[in-house]
Write a protein that holds these residues in place. Sequence first.
Motif, short mmCIF file in Angstrom:
data_model
loop_
_atom_site.label_atom_id
_atom_site.label_comp_id
_atom_site.label_asym_id
_atom_site.label_seq_id
_atom_site.Cartn_x
_atom_site.Cartn_y
_atom_site.Cartn_z
N GLU A 196 26.01 47.45 37.34
CA GLU A 196 27.19 47.10 36.17
C GLU A 196 28.05 46.07 36.79
O GLU A 196 28.48 45.25 35.71
CB GLU A 196 27.77 48.59 36.12
CG GLU A 196 27.14 49.57 35.19
CD GLU A 196 27.68 50.59 34.59
OE1 GLU A 196 27.49 51.07 33.57
OE2 GLU A 196 28.78 51.13 35.45
N LYS A 197 28.41 46.01 38.02
CA LYS A 197 29.09 44.87 38.42
C LYS A 197 28.61 43.46 38.28
O LYS A 197 29.22 42.71 37.78
CB LYS A 197 29.61 45.20 39.85
CG LYS A 197 30.34 44.08 40.73
CD LYS A 197 31.71 43.47 39.63
CE LYS A 197 32.64 44.72 39.83
NZ LYS A 197 33.93 44.43 38.97
N ASP A 236 31.15 37.52 23.45
CA ASP A 236 31.86 38.17 24.76
C ASP A 236 32.24 36.88 25.75
O ASP A 236 32.22 36.96 26.85
CB ASP A 236 31.30 39.18 25.58
CG ASP A 236 32.23 39.93 26.11
OD1 ASP A 236 33.53 39.96 26.30
OD2 ASP A 236 31.63 40.92 27.10
N SER A 292 29.87 32.82 32.95
CA SER A 292 29.44 33.55 34.19
C SER A 292 30.24 32.82 35.21
O SER A 292 30.14 33.54 36.28
CB SER A 292 27.84 33.55 34.30
OG SER A 292 27.55 34.25 35.22
N SER A 313 22.82 41.55 25.70
CA SER A 313 22.16 41.37 27.01
C SER A 313 20.65 40.55 26.90
O SER A 313 20.60 39.86 27.80
CB SER A 313 21.69 42.70 27.64
OG SER A 313 20.64 43.39 27.01
N ASP A 325 28.48 42.53 34.47
CA ASP A 325 29.73 42.17 34.08
C ASP A 325 30.07 40.69 34.49
O ASP A 325 30.61 39.80 33.45
CB ASP A 325 30.79 43.02 34.83
CG ASP A 325 32.17 42.60 34.28
OD1 ASP A 325 32.46 42.58 33.02
OD2 ASP A 325 32.98 42.13 35.15
N LEU A 326 29.68 40.25 35.64
CA LEU A 326 29.74 38.98 36.11
C LEU A 326 28.84 38.04 35.11
O LEU A 326 29.05 36.63 35.10
CB LEU A 326 29.25 38.80 37.43
CG LEU A 326 30.26 39.58 38.64
CD1 LEU A 326 29.77 39.33 39.85
CD2 LEU A 326 31.84 39.11 38.14
N ARG A 376 33.55 34.06 35.78
CA ARG A 376 33.82 35.43 36.16
C ARG A 376 33.46 35.67 37.30
O ARG A 376 33.95 36.21 38.17
CB ARG A 376 32.86 36.44 35.28
CG ARG A 376 33.45 36.42 33.95
CD ARG A 376 32.61 37.38 32.83
NE ARG A 376 32.96 37.70 31.66
CZ ARG A 376 32.76 38.43 30.77
NH1 ARG A 376 32.22 39.69 31.34
NH2 ARG A 376 33.02 38.50 29.54
N ASN A 420 27.26 44.12 29.20
CA ASN A 420 27.58 45.50 29.45
C ASN A 420 26.41 46.41 29.21
O ASN A 420 25.72 46.18 28.40
CB ASN A 420 29.02 45.92 29.53
CG ASN A 420 29.26 45.82 27.98
OD1 ASN A 420 28.39 46.51 27.12
ND2 ASN A 420 30.33 45.42 27.69
N GLY A 425 28.07 38.70 31.94
CA GLY A 425 28.99 38.59 30.72
C GLY A 425 28.33 39.39 29.72
O GLY A 425 28.62 39.36 28.36
#
Length: 586
Positions: A572-573, A262, A143, A438, A576-577, A146, A581, A579
């Motif tokens: 969503e952004k 991931d 994280s 998640s 993603d940061l 990213r 989705n 790690g």
Amino acid sequence: MKAILQQIKEEVVAGFTACGYDEKYGMVSLSNRPDLCQFQCNGALAAAKEYKKAPIAIAGEVAEKLAANSMFSKCEACPPGFINMNLSDEFIAQFVSKMADDTERFGVDKVSSPKKVMIDYGGPNVAKPLHVGHLRSAIIGESIKRTARFMGDEVIGDVHLGDWGLQMGLIITELKLRKPELVYFDENYDGEYPTEPPFSITELEEIYPCASGKSKEDPAYKEAAMTATYELQHGRKGYQALLTHILNVSVTDLKRNYEKLDVDFDLWKGESDAQPYIPDMVQKMKDDGFAYISEGALVVDVKEDTDTKEVPPCMILKSDGASLYNTTDLATLVWRMKDYNPDSVIYVVDKRQELYFTQVFRCAKKTGIVPADKNLYFVGFGTMNGKDGKPFKTRQGGVMRLEYLLQEVEEKMLEKIKENGTMNDEEAAKTAQIVGLSAVKYGDLSNQASKDYIFDIDRFTSAEGNTGPYILYTIVRCKSILTKAGVSSFDGAILPAHSESERGLQLELTKFMAALASAYEEMAPHKICAYIYDLANAFNRFYHDTKILAEEDAAVKASYLKLLWLTRGVLEKAIDLLGFNAPERM
């Protein structure tokens, strides 16, 4: 795009200077009493002493100056000298409209001076499976990596394998006992070594614990392993060929397991890659007068006058000339500076290693391995504990393999998904995998890294409360409404809020830039989690208060849908940061 706090601060600073006060008093923060106002400035309290005025008088002057600014719907002085401010609905709507128009970054600018950064995270040992103890380093480091990339830094992630030392000697010794006929053990062999490894990953993972157990009970066995380690480190070809096999088999398996998490590394370097740099590094430390012999070992003093507790010397070589972790980590910094020349190196490691890294960092700086203008950061994390408050174990009391933990969480999610009966088996399994990841990642990252936390599978997999599934459920709800609306483009502006809950959602969206900046600067993924939990709550309040698809006014409905689209995009952004989705439905 300037963050909203920065824009407010500029106006408040202008207000202070227009009234004859120093601009330093125009600092603005989010209100700690949202029932009274959205933002506040406490500068008048500090300015009172310098200007010998009552703070309420200073606050009153500045508030009066700001009251005419269209940015604010309210700007008032409150005893003893606070300036309380609310933004106008028009200004907030304009701000979030600009965010929505930036479909890639949602208003977040890259840093003005990007850096080259290396992140050392993961740290698995070869020939051993990943276990739950490897979880935190992997997902916290991923994280941080990213987030730094999103903010514009050039970031290189290195797994930094434990592939040197006694563990290699133990494997070689046990393998020699089991398969003495292998050419790797024939010192007179001068041909090409086989390209196929003499063991599978399953065999390799059984060999190491077996060898480790024997070495604790049999001194002669341990001595043989130490001899094998020495010969490996001093160039015995057969043993080095075995090391190549061990690395290839183990790394293939590690990559498979990290892929499930991931988590992706740019470099798969290990301690062995640093070995060629050790002799010259040690000699230079001696020549420069930093390293000296103490009780037979070669050490470098790293204590400082300001230390409040003992910081022992950094040991470079043991009395028998063998290298240590310190040696390898310092030599790793040598090649990192030589090959990559990063501006900073970040280590994501168990917080109990803090003293060790203090020694290594100080030694690296003192001896010139790392130049003074480079930064070394230690991001220490706490332990992941079971419900009993002790480090997480299997029911049998052993350390749980990471893949088994992920499998257990997936199975728990699959049960819940199947209870709903809305998906076929294939879609349910795929969704369980996404939502399960998640649950694990958010459950970990939502805690401040340095703190211990309780891994509670029931709480983490819940779709209610501060959990990963709750965040994903919010995203899926947004997607569902947008799909039903049948709208794929959003050309108009977001209108000023029509209700308190809509105002709350718009205001929460404006905080995205500040949340990411804070998470980036402090290397703190939990700040992203805290932000998206607040945003998800704000959205769900708006959703329950508002008939979005049934709205009859076309312009208002279009505004609602664009607001929804922006909320989904920001969430969503953010994930993603972190790690993970979101699935299409849950």
